[in-house]
Design a protein around this motif. Structure first.
Motif, short mmCIF file in Angstrom:
data_model
loop_
_atom_site.label_atom_id
_atom_site.label_comp_id
_atom_site.label_asym_id
_atom_site.label_seq_id
_atom_site.Cartn_x
_atom_site.Cartn_y
_atom_site.Cartn_z
N ARG A 198 38.37 47.51 25.53
CA ARG A 198 39.15 47.12 24.36
C ARG A 198 39.24 48.20 23.30
O ARG A 198 40.19 48.21 22.50
CB ARG A 198 38.55 45.85 23.73
N ARG A 199 38.28 49.09 23.24
CA ARG A 199 38.26 50.15 22.24
C ARG A 199 37.68 51.42 22.87
O ARG A 199 36.86 51.31 23.78
CB ARG A 199 37.41 49.72 21.02
N PRO A 200 38.09 52.61 22.44
CA PRO A 200 39.06 52.89 21.36
C PRO A 200 40.51 52.66 21.77
O PRO A 200 41.39 52.66 20.93
CB PRO A 200 38.79 54.36 21.04
N ILE A 201 40.76 52.53 23.07
CA ILE A 201 42.09 52.14 23.55
C ILE A 201 41.90 50.97 24.50
O ILE A 201 40.82 50.75 25.03
CB ILE A 201 42.83 53.31 24.25
N ARG A 202 42.97 50.21 24.72
CA ARG A 202 42.88 49.08 25.64
C ARG A 202 43.27 49.53 27.04
O ARG A 202 44.32 50.16 27.23
CB ARG A 202 43.79 47.94 25.17
N HIS A 203 42.41 49.22 27.98
CA HIS A 203 42.68 49.59 29.36
C HIS A 203 41.98 48.58 30.26
O HIS A 203 40.79 48.31 30.11
CB HIS A 203 42.14 51.00 29.66
N SER A 204 42.72 47.99 31.19
CA SER A 204 42.13 46.99 32.08
C SER A 204 42.72 47.13 33.47
O SER A 204 43.84 47.64 33.65
CB SER A 204 42.35 45.57 31.56
N PHE A 205 41.99 46.68 34.47
CA PHE A 205 42.47 46.69 35.85
C PHE A 205 41.62 45.73 36.67
O PHE A 205 40.51 45.34 36.27
CB PHE A 205 42.43 48.10 36.44
N ARG A 206 42.13 45.35 37.82
CA ARG A 206 41.38 44.53 38.76
C ARG A 206 41.69 45.00 40.18
O ARG A 206 42.76 45.57 40.44
CB ARG A 206 41.70 43.04 38.59
N TYR A 207 40.74 44.80 41.07
CA TYR A 207 40.96 45.16 42.47
C TYR A 207 40.18 44.20 43.36
O TYR A 207 39.19 43.58 42.94
CB TYR A 207 40.58 46.62 42.75
N SER A 208 40.64 44.09 44.60
CA SER A 208 40.02 43.18 45.55
C SER A 208 38.78 43.83 46.17
O SER A 208 38.75 45.04 46.41
CB SER A 208 41.01 42.82 46.67
N VAL A 209 37.76 43.02 46.40
CA VAL A 209 36.52 43.53 46.98
C VAL A 209 36.01 42.57 48.05
O VAL A 209 36.35 41.38 48.06
CB VAL A 209 35.42 43.72 45.91
N ARG A 210 35.18 43.11 48.91
CA ARG A 210 34.47 42.32 49.91
C ARG A 210 33.00 42.70 49.87
O ARG A 210 32.66 43.88 49.87
CB ARG A 210 35.05 42.56 51.31
N TYR A 211 32.16 41.69 49.80
CA TYR A 211 30.72 41.89 49.71
C TYR A 211 30.02 41.14 50.84
O TYR A 211 30.56 40.17 51.39
CB TYR A 211 30.17 41.38 48.37
N ALA A 212 28.80 41.57 51.13
CA ALA A 212 27.93 40.85 52.05
C ALA A 212 26.67 40.45 51.31
O ALA A 212 26.14 41.22 50.50
CB ALA A 212 27.58 41.71 53.26
N LEU A 213 26.20 39.23 51.59
CA LEU A 213 24.96 38.73 51.01
C LEU A 213 23.94 38.60 52.14
O LEU A 213 24.10 37.76 53.03
CB LEU A 213 25.20 37.39 50.33
N PHE A 214 22.90 39.46 52.11
CA PHE A 214 21.91 39.51 53.18
C PHE A 214 20.66 38.71 52.79
O PHE A 214 20.10 38.93 51.70
CB PHE A 214 21.50 40.96 53.46
N ASP A 215 20.24 37.83 53.66
CA ASP A 215 18.93 37.21 53.54
C ASP A 215 17.92 38.21 54.08
O ASP A 215 17.83 38.43 55.29
CB ASP A 215 18.89 35.91 54.35
N LEU A 216 17.17 38.86 53.19
CA LEU A 216 16.31 39.97 53.60
C LEU A 216 15.15 39.54 54.47
O LEU A 216 14.51 40.38 55.11
CB LEU A 216 15.80 40.72 52.36
N ASP A 217 14.87 38.24 54.54
CA ASP A 217 13.82 37.76 55.43
C ASP A 217 14.29 37.62 56.87
O ASP A 217 13.49 37.72 57.80
CB ASP A 217 13.30 36.40 54.95
#
Length: 315
Positions: free
Chosen positions: A59-78
């Motif tokens: 939002r400051r000192p200038i306004r700049h925004s963006f969005r992008y698609s993502v893919r994640y993995a959730l690992f059960d470490l056990d």
């Protein structure tokens, strides 16, 4: 030297990923037709896949925004049969958070020889009878292109952490990170905002994702194909946009203020936001203790942050 190395690294990653990508169809074919021991139900359920969007707003000192698609993995470490390298073990995560239940790692797995993870999160649970309760999270933040990393514990309900890492050449080291994360289920949400002493709450980032049915994904390598590369592309592209908009470029604090880590620790200690993490003499992280530690960690018995230095030539 650094610019030359960065260009060489980009070219090397491009050709390596291109070559490995050409083998993906063959890998997919042989995986589908080659007999192999079936995974147990526990192993199949030990990795959950998520798809969603990352949104950034400045939002400051200038306004700049963006969005992008993502893919994640959730690992059960056990129980996960194959977890991404270069992350904490389940025993380390439990020890740091003083929990006794399951630990899940949310991250973007490497794809065709390349890994890019600005943020990975460990969800650490406590067991209460037959129920599990999300008690603490560990944030694992890595900056680009330096490859430095910092780890710290935070309360998933809401927490405030002094900024410990130079994550962008268009942000200074002042201010705090406000973090929140829900217990991942069918939906996943992570929010981060920056509270700056001069600019106020000037930066916000969110990760929103939904769980993907395992039946709809036949091969994880294809599901995550070039996902780390897309994240890196967005980082560099929007850095160029901010530079084009004349946002001030800020040198890495190791050149201008080598004590920035100690200052972050002192500010964070005042916030009383997280327990201490540190390296022991065998380069394993621990809570407290009397083992010798790295140079950054020698001044205090307890530290809120654990840093990993950049590799050559960024070091």
């Amino acid at each position: 030297m650094e610019v030359f190395y960065l260009l060489c690294s980009i070219l090397s990653t491009f050709f390596t990923s291109l070559a490995l990508s050409l083998f993906l169809p063959f890998r997919f074919y042989f995986t589908r037709h080659r007999p192999h021991p079936p995974l147990s139900t526990t192993q199949v359920e030990a990795v959950s896949l998520y798809e969603g969007t990352v949104w950034h707003e400045r939002r400051r000192p200038i306004r700049h925004s963006f969005r992008y698609s993502v893919r994640y993995a959730l690992f059960d470490l056990d129980h996960a049969p194959n977890t991404p390298p270069d992350h904490l073990s389940v025993e380390e995560a439990r020890r740091f958070t003083k929990t006794d239940g399951p630990v899940f790692l949310l991250t973007i797995p490497p794809s065709v020889g390349y890994e890019q993870n600005p943020l990975s999160i460990y969800y650490c649970y406590d067991l209460e009878g037959n129920a599990k309760l999300l008690k603490k999270c560990i944030a694992e933040v890595t900056n680009t292109p330096w490859g430095e990393r910092v780890l710290f514990v935070f309360d998933p309900d809401s927490d405030l952490v002094a900024k410990p890492l130079h994550v962008s050449p268009f942000m200074d080291m002042l201010g705090n990170w406000s973090l929140r994360a829900n217990a991942p289920d069918q939906n996943l949400l992570v929010t981060i905002s920056v509270q700056h002493p001069e600019l106020g709450d000037y930066f916000f980032a969110t990760l929103k994702a939904k769980r993907v049915s395992q039946e709809s994904v036949h091969d994880h390598a294809l599901f995550f194909w070039l996902m780390p590369h897309k994240v890196a592309l967005w980082i560099y592209w929007h850095a160029l946009k901010l530079w084009w908009k004349n946002v001030s470029f800020i040198q890495h604090p190791r050149y201008t203020k080598p004590s920035y880590r100690e200052e972050a620790s002192n500010r964070n200690r005042k916030l009383l936001c997280c327990p201490g993490l540190r390296w022991n003499k065998d380069k394993h992280m621990q809570v407290g203790g009397s083992d010798s530690v790295t140079e950054v960690e020698t001044d205090h018995e307890e530290r809120c942050f654990v840093w990993r230095d950049a590799k050559w030539p960024w070091s």
